[in-house]
Design an enzyme around this catalytic site. Structure first.
Site, PDB file in Angstrom:
ATOM      1  N   ARG A 175       0.657  -1.013   0.142  1.00 27.80           N
ATOM      2  CA  ARG A 175       0.028   0.048   0.040  1.00 27.80           C
ATOM      3  C   ARG A 175       0.784   1.073  -0.007  1.00 27.80           C
ATOM      4  O   ARG A 175       1.789   1.205   0.809  1.00 27.80           O
ATOM      5  CB  ARG A 175      -0.970  -0.035   1.325  1.00 27.80           C
ATOM      6  N   ARG A 280       4.811 -15.558  16.222  1.00 29.92           N
ATOM      7  CA  ARG A 280       4.246 -14.552  16.799  1.00 29.92           C
ATOM      8  C   ARG A 280       4.161 -14.544  18.258  1.00 29.92           C
ATOM      9  O   ARG A 280       3.976 -15.776  18.825  1.00 29.92           O
ATOM     10  CB  ARG A 280       2.687 -14.478  16.206  1.00 29.92           C
ATOM     11  N   TYR A 348      -7.059 -23.650   3.093  1.00 28.18           N
ATOM     12  CA  TYR A 348      -7.087 -22.763   4.261  1.00 28.18           C
ATOM     13  C   TYR A 348      -8.375 -21.866   3.980  1.00 28.18           C
ATOM     14  O   TYR A 348      -8.516 -21.123   3.162  1.00 28.18           O
ATOM     15  CB  TYR A 348      -5.990 -21.913   4.105  1.00 28.18           C
ATOM     16  N   ASP A 350     -10.700 -18.724   5.868  1.00 25.96           N
ATOM     17  CA  ASP A 350     -11.045 -17.875   6.955  1.00 25.96           C
ATOM     18  C   ASP A 350     -12.435 -18.212   7.633  1.00 25.96           C
ATOM     19  O   ASP A 350     -13.082 -18.819   6.845  1.00 25.96           O
ATOM     20  CB  ASP A 350     -10.976 -16.696   6.586  1.00 25.96           C
TER      21      ASP A 350
HETATM   22  C1  LIG Z   1      -3.344 -20.022  14.099  1.00 25.70           C
HETATM   23  C2  LIG Z   1      -4.773 -19.727  13.181  1.00 25.70           C
HETATM   24  C3  LIG Z   1      -5.133 -18.430  13.279  1.00 25.70           C
HETATM   25  C4  LIG Z   1      -6.185 -18.207  12.399  1.00 25.70           C
HETATM   26  N1  LIG Z   1      -6.657 -16.972  12.538  1.00 25.70           N
HETATM   27  C5  LIG Z   1      -7.908 -16.577  11.652  1.00 25.70           C
HETATM   28  C6  LIG Z   1      -8.314 -15.116  11.618  1.00 25.70           C
HETATM   29  O1  LIG Z   1      -7.646 -14.240  12.364  1.00 25.70           O
HETATM   30  N2  LIG Z   1      -9.290 -14.876  11.005  1.00 25.70           N
HETATM   31  C7  LIG Z   1     -10.001 -16.016  10.388  1.00 25.70           C
HETATM   32  O2  LIG Z   1     -11.079 -15.517   9.807  1.00 25.70           O
HETATM   33  N3  LIG Z   1      -9.852 -17.155  10.373  1.00 25.70           N
HETATM   34  C8  LIG Z   1      -8.641 -17.503  11.118  1.00 25.70           C
HETATM   35  N4  LIG Z   1      -8.248 -18.898  11.136  1.00 25.70           N
HETATM   36  C9  LIG Z   1      -8.880 -20.002  10.498  1.00 25.70           C
HETATM   37  C10 LIG Z   1     -10.158 -20.491  11.335  1.00 25.70           C
HETATM   38  O3  LIG Z   1      -9.638 -21.050  12.451  1.00 25.70           O
HETATM   39  C11 LIG Z   1     -10.694 -21.425  10.605  1.00 25.70           C
HETATM   40  O4  LIG Z   1     -11.446 -20.945   9.281  1.00 25.70           O
HETATM   41  C12 LIG Z   1     -12.047 -22.082  11.359  1.00 25.70           C
HETATM   42  O5  LIG Z   1     -11.820 -22.185  12.599  1.00 25.70           O
HETATM   43  C13 LIG Z   1     -12.102 -23.565  10.716  1.00 25.70           C
HETATM   44  O6  LIG Z   1     -13.320 -24.039  11.259  1.00 25.70           O
HETATM   45  P1  LIG Z   1     -13.661 -25.599  10.936  1.00 25.70           P
HETATM   46  O7  LIG Z   1     -14.966 -26.059  11.681  1.00 25.70           O
HETATM   47  O8  LIG Z   1     -13.615 -25.846   9.567  1.00 25.70           O
HETATM   48  O9  LIG Z   1     -12.391 -26.401  11.837  1.00 25.70           O
HETATM   49  P2  LIG Z   1     -11.940 -26.595  13.360  1.00 25.70           P
HETATM   50  O10 LIG Z   1     -12.017 -25.395  13.875  1.00 25.70           O
HETATM   51  O11 LIG Z   1     -10.462 -27.224  13.285  1.00 25.70           O
HETATM   52  O12 LIG Z   1     -12.930 -27.855  13.829  1.00 25.70           O
HETATM   53  C14 LIG Z   1     -12.910 -28.924  13.388  1.00 25.70           C
HETATM   54  C15 LIG Z   1     -13.329 -29.936  14.702  1.00 25.70           C
HETATM   55  O13 LIG Z   1     -13.465 -31.182  14.266  1.00 25.70           O
HETATM   56  C16 LIG Z   1     -13.266 -32.024  15.012  1.00 25.70           C
HETATM   57  N5  LIG Z   1     -12.857 -33.455  14.893  1.00 25.70           N
HETATM   58  C17 LIG Z   1     -11.759 -33.631  13.703  1.00 25.70           C
HETATM   59  N6  LIG Z   1     -11.698 -35.005  13.696  1.00 25.70           N
HETATM   60  C18 LIG Z   1     -12.375 -35.623  14.412  1.00 25.70           C
HETATM   61  C19 LIG Z   1     -12.894 -36.785  14.663  1.00 25.70           C
HETATM   62  N7  LIG Z   1     -12.360 -37.949  14.091  1.00 25.70           N
HETATM   63  N8  LIG Z   1     -14.005 -37.297  15.648  1.00 25.70           N
HETATM   64  C20 LIG Z   1     -14.529 -35.965  16.197  1.00 25.70           C
HETATM   65  N9  LIG Z   1     -14.215 -34.668  16.054  1.00 25.70           N
HETATM   66  C21 LIG Z   1     -13.244 -34.589  15.223  1.00 25.70           C
HETATM   67  C22 LIG Z   1     -11.775 -31.434  15.780  1.00 25.70           C
HETATM   68  O14 LIG Z   1     -11.756 -31.636  17.248  1.00 25.70           O
HETATM   69  C23 LIG Z   1     -12.576 -29.884  15.738  1.00 25.70           C
HETATM   70  O15 LIG Z   1     -13.133 -29.332  16.815  1.00 25.70           O
HETATM   71  C24 LIG Z   1      -7.056 -18.998  11.738  1.00 25.70           C
HETATM   72  C25 LIG Z   1      -6.597 -20.501  11.974  1.00 25.70           C
HETATM   73  C26 LIG Z   1      -5.344 -20.887  12.510  1.00 25.70           C
HETATM   74  C27 LIG Z   1      -4.719 -22.397  12.537  1.00 25.70           C
END
Ligand SMILES: Cc1cc2nc3c(=O)[nH]c(=O)nc-3n(C[C@H](O)[C@H](O)[C@H](O)COP(=O)(O)OP(=O)(O)OC[C@H]3O[C@@H](n4cnc5c(N)ncnc54)[C@H](O)[C@@H]3O)c2cc1C
Length: 370
Positions: A175, A280, A348, A350
């Protein structure tokens, strides 16, 4: 069958999908192998501070419908994500903007900054970049690359930038204004009281069972509902029949600093030099503008993935994406199965993208039923 859907995973995908289905009159059971609901957005209150247990989560979107959807469950406090980068003892502004260029090169106008960038990148413009290092040099030149990209990225991925694919940074936001706002989205905030009220709102009235790994007794869970919604790692679901997908993991080290009211004067500081192993430090109270006598900080250490640690980032190179597509084709053959979220889609996402994807998949499923 007692349920229409057994939803494996209580993260944002599973919880949003369950909410949409409950609204449509369906019976859902959510199971999760962790001891809490919410997946990676789960927060814990420590000495009055909401601690993001799995890394800093800043909600941002340009989609008004998703913003309104989230706001019906939790109030959003305005927050502008503007991380700092610490290179040895110097703090730089991020993302790359006039504040960064002034600190680095003493330039104060867009013309001067553009000229300096052109001079820095000129020697690297001739060839097509074949790795991340060449890509970065072509985009920003050696000084910014060394100070703000190289070591951070190498810690993040555990490999030299010369061995990482160029696509990881095909674009670096630059920017030519004095604006430290990391996101260009229309809406941005941190939920008041953390993300748990959002998960509680989404899952209100829905059965949840915790500490249950679907994969250890899938026959039992398959009998509980017509459909399985799976949000875990897709390769594990199919017993790795096409081989393992690669991930990168993280280790979070949370520290309560009693009597320290302000540790780093900022919510997110990236460590871009290689004198420390973490990438971080998060100081959670600054998301909330909280005034408390203590503080809680979290160190983020990138680490190699194996089955005893959490998969966080998919490694979306050509080989892994090809393998993922083989698993995706298996999903298409099973009409009882719905998959989604960052692990099952091997992408990946958000938070706003996960919510949008869950609402879309739920809607599509309901339309196909009628
Ligand atoms: C370090 C980090 C920082 C981030 N920062 C941001 C941010 O600032 N802004 C943003 O918009 N996004 C951010 N994200 C992305 C965000 O975390 C994800 O988009 C979101 O949480 C994904 O949701 P989900 O339901 O797909 O997965 P998850 O939150 O991983 O949920 C999956 C769930 O499935 C469960 N599971 C998996 N396998 C099994 C099984 N065999 N049996 C039972 N349960 C199971 C797990 O325990 C977990 O609870 C970040 C991600 C990370 C890693």
């Amino acid at each position: 069958m007692k349920y229409d859907f057994v939803i494996v995973g209580s993260g944002l995908f599973g919880s949003t999908f369950a909410y949409a289905m409950r609204q449509a009159g369906k019976r859902c059971l959510i199971i999760d192998k962790r001891a809490h609901a919410g997946g990676n957005v789960w927060c814990q209150e420590v000495n009055g501070i909401q601690v993001h247990q799995y890394g800093a989560h800043i909600f941002h979107t340009s989609d008004l419908s998703i913003w309104q959807f989230v706001n019906q469950f939790v109030q959003m406090k305005p927050f502008v994500h503007s991380p700092k980068a610490k290179y040895f003892d110097t703090l730089y502004a991020l993302p790359f903007n006039m504040n960064t260029f002034e600190q680095m090169w003493g330039v104060t106008t867009a013309e001067e900054a553009r000229l300096k960038l052109d001079i820095e990148t000129a020697p690297y413009k001739k060839q097509k970049p074949i790795n991340l290092e060449q890509q970065a040099l072509q985009l920003v030149g050696p000084e910014l690359y060394e100070t703000l990209i190289k070591h951070y990225t190498e810690k993040q991925w555990g490999k030299p930038c010369s061995e990482l694919p160029a696509f990881l940074i095909t674009r670096i936001p630059i920017r030519l204004t004095y604006n430290n706002n990391y996101f260009a989205d229309l809406y941005q905030g941190i939920p008041v009281g953390g993300y748990n009220p959002l998960i509680n709102g989404l899952t209100a009235g829905i059965d949840i069972e915790l500490n249950i790994d679907f994969l250890t007794d899938r026959e039992y869970w398959n009998k509980q509902a017509m459909h399985i919604v799976y949000t875990g790692p897709i390769d594990a679901f199919f017993n790795y029949c096409f081989g393992k997908l690669e991930y990168r993991s993280l280790r979070f080290e949370h520290r309560l600093l009693e009597g320290v009211s302000n540790f780093q004067q900022h919510a997110v500081v990236n460590y871009t030099s290689n004198d420390v192993p973490y990438t971080r430090i998060i100081e959670h109270k600054h998301f909330d503008f909280k005034s408390t006598p203590d503080t809680v900080i979290t160190y983020e250490f990138p680490q190699a993935y194996n089955e005893s640690v959490e998969p966080y980032y998919p490694v979306n190179d050509v080989a892994n994406n090809a393998r993922y597509r083989q698993y995706r084709d298996m999903v298409k053959k099973d009409s009882r199965l719905i998959v989604g979220g960052r692990l099952a889609d091997y992408q990946y996402y958000d938070m706003h993208q996960v919510i949008a994807s869950a609402l879309h998949k739920a809607q599509k499923h309901l339309q196909n039923e009628t």
